[in-house]
Design a protein around this motif. Sequence first.
Motif, PDB file in Angstrom:
ATOM      1  N   LYS A 119      95.033  13.976 -82.728  1.00 33.52           N
ATOM      2  CA  LYS A 119      96.160  13.381 -83.353  1.00 33.52           C
ATOM      3  C   LYS A 119      97.538  13.280 -82.600  1.00 33.52           C
ATOM      4  O   LYS A 119      97.856  14.182 -82.052  1.00 33.52           O
ATOM      5  CB  LYS A 119      96.533  14.111 -84.711  1.00 33.52           C
ATOM      6  N   THR A 120      98.148  12.097 -82.703  1.00 34.08           N
ATOM      7  CA  THR A 120      99.244  12.010 -81.933  1.00 34.08           C
ATOM      8  C   THR A 120     100.347  11.667 -82.996  1.00 34.08           C
ATOM      9  O   THR A 120     100.076  11.305 -84.297  1.00 34.08           O
ATOM     10  CB  THR A 120      99.183  10.677 -81.126  1.00 34.08           C
ATOM     11  N   LYS A 121     101.611  11.869 -82.476  1.00 37.37           N
ATOM     12  CA  LYS A 121     102.655  11.610 -83.352  1.00 37.37           C
ATOM     13  C   LYS A 121     102.721  10.231 -83.988  1.00 37.37           C
ATOM     14  O   LYS A 121     102.350   9.197 -83.424  1.00 37.37           O
ATOM     15  CB  LYS A 121     104.063  12.026 -82.602  1.00 37.37           C
ATOM     16  N   ASP A 122     103.159  10.277 -85.281  1.00 39.94           N
ATOM     17  CA  ASP A 122     103.041   8.735 -86.041  1.00 39.94           C
ATOM     18  C   ASP A 122     104.151   7.962 -85.508  1.00 39.94           C
ATOM     19  O   ASP A 122     103.826   6.645 -85.439  1.00 39.94           O
ATOM     20  CB  ASP A 122     103.663   8.989 -87.499  1.00 39.94           C
ATOM     21  N   THR A 123     105.037   8.543 -84.885  1.00 40.92           N
ATOM     22  CA  THR A 123     106.104   7.714 -84.368  1.00 40.92           C
ATOM     23  C   THR A 123     105.909   7.188 -82.935  1.00 40.92           C
ATOM     24  O   THR A 123     106.708   6.128 -82.321  1.00 40.92           O
ATOM     25  CB  THR A 123     107.539   8.479 -84.145  1.00 40.92           C
ATOM     26  N   TYR A 124     104.793   7.499 -82.310  1.00 42.15           N
ATOM     27  CA  TYR A 124     104.478   7.122 -80.847  1.00 42.15           C
ATOM     28  C   TYR A 124     104.204   5.425 -80.987  1.00 42.15           C
ATOM     29  O   TYR A 124     103.370   4.819 -81.513  1.00 42.15           O
ATOM     30  CB  TYR A 124     103.362   7.750 -80.579  1.00 42.15           C
ATOM     31  N   SER A 125     104.636   4.983 -79.622  1.00 43.48           N
ATOM     32  CA  SER A 125     104.199   3.583 -79.330  1.00 43.48           C
ATOM     33  C   SER A 125     102.694   3.585 -78.917  1.00 43.48           C
ATOM     34  O   SER A 125     102.276   4.532 -78.756  1.00 43.48           O
ATOM     35  CB  SER A 125     105.212   3.071 -78.249  1.00 43.48           C
ATOM     36  N   ASP A 126     102.044   2.297 -78.751  1.00 40.87           N
ATOM     37  CA  ASP A 126     100.802   2.277 -78.146  1.00 40.87           C
ATOM     38  C   ASP A 126     100.810   2.969 -76.690  1.00 40.87           C
ATOM     39  O   ASP A 126      99.653   3.631 -76.396  1.00 40.87           O
ATOM     40  CB  ASP A 126     100.539   0.786 -78.055  1.00 40.87           C
ATOM     41  N   THR A 127     101.602   2.838 -76.041  1.00 45.28           N
ATOM     42  CA  THR A 127     101.743   3.477 -74.729  1.00 45.28           C
ATOM     43  C   THR A 127     101.828   5.011 -74.744  1.00 45.28           C
ATOM     44  O   THR A 127     100.798   5.574 -73.923  1.00 45.28           O
ATOM     45  CB  THR A 127     102.894   3.005 -73.765  1.00 45.28           C
ATOM     46  N   ALA A 128     102.538   5.432 -75.818  1.00 45.45           N
ATOM     47  CA  ALA A 128     102.657   6.905 -75.927  1.00 45.45           C
ATOM     48  C   ALA A 128     101.111   7.417 -76.606  1.00 45.45           C
ATOM     49  O   ALA A 128     100.875   8.277 -76.132  1.00 45.45           O
ATOM     50  CB  ALA A 128     103.737   7.055 -76.973  1.00 45.45           C
ATOM     51  N   VAL A 129     100.741   6.680 -77.407  1.00 42.36           N
ATOM     52  CA  VAL A 129      99.375   7.261 -78.034  1.00 42.36           C
ATOM     53  C   VAL A 129      98.358   7.272 -76.875  1.00 42.36           C
ATOM     54  O   VAL A 129      97.749   8.215 -76.704  1.00 42.36           O
ATOM     55  CB  VAL A 129      99.086   6.180 -79.110  1.00 42.36           C
ATOM     56  N   ALA A 130      98.302   6.442 -75.908  1.00 44.64           N
ATOM     57  CA  ALA A 130      97.531   6.195 -74.993  1.00 44.64           C
ATOM     58  C   ALA A 130      97.662   7.544 -73.847  1.00 44.64           C
ATOM     59  O   ALA A 130      96.573   8.267 -73.490  1.00 44.64           O
ATOM     60  CB  ALA A 130      97.425   4.874 -74.195  1.00 44.64           C
TER      61      ALA A 130
END
Length: 154
Positions: free
Chosen positions: A5-16
């Motif tokens: 699970k990643t933070k909901d506020t993350y950008s695509d780059t951040a999620v990756a």
Amino acid sequence: MVWLKTKDTYSDTAVAASVAIALLKRTKQNTWTDLVRATDEADLAVAKVFKTVELTDRQLELLNAQQPILGLLQISPAVVPAICPQCTHFVLVSDVAPTRCMVTPDCPGKPYKVLAAVGAKENPTPEAPLEDMPGPAPAETPLTASEFDDDAFA
Ligand SMILES: [Zn+2]
């Protein structure tokens, strides 16, 4: 199985990056190159971790799309992106994110350091779940003045 699970506020780059950092930590690999090599060499310990981790379609898509940034990650000593939410540019940091955007002049964004995705028991991004929506409240029939005053006409 465990989902990441990643933070909901993350950008695509951040999620990756967040998912990649979690995978590196779980497989005990230091860099994405190390992980790819271990996978190619059918490293048993790494294969075992991948058997327990479930990635969503979107996470797989983002990992593929963001390969260049994954190549920059390192666990020890830490090298992770700090991403500006305003201009989406990032800088690589080892410790804390800079207090202000260092890429775009006069950008008001405050960069955030990408953290490893955390384990979750369920798919963090389920396909549009059908929720039991509470029905509309029954319309109240307002009492009219005449109803109040019925007695007066009796
Ligand atoms: Zn910025």
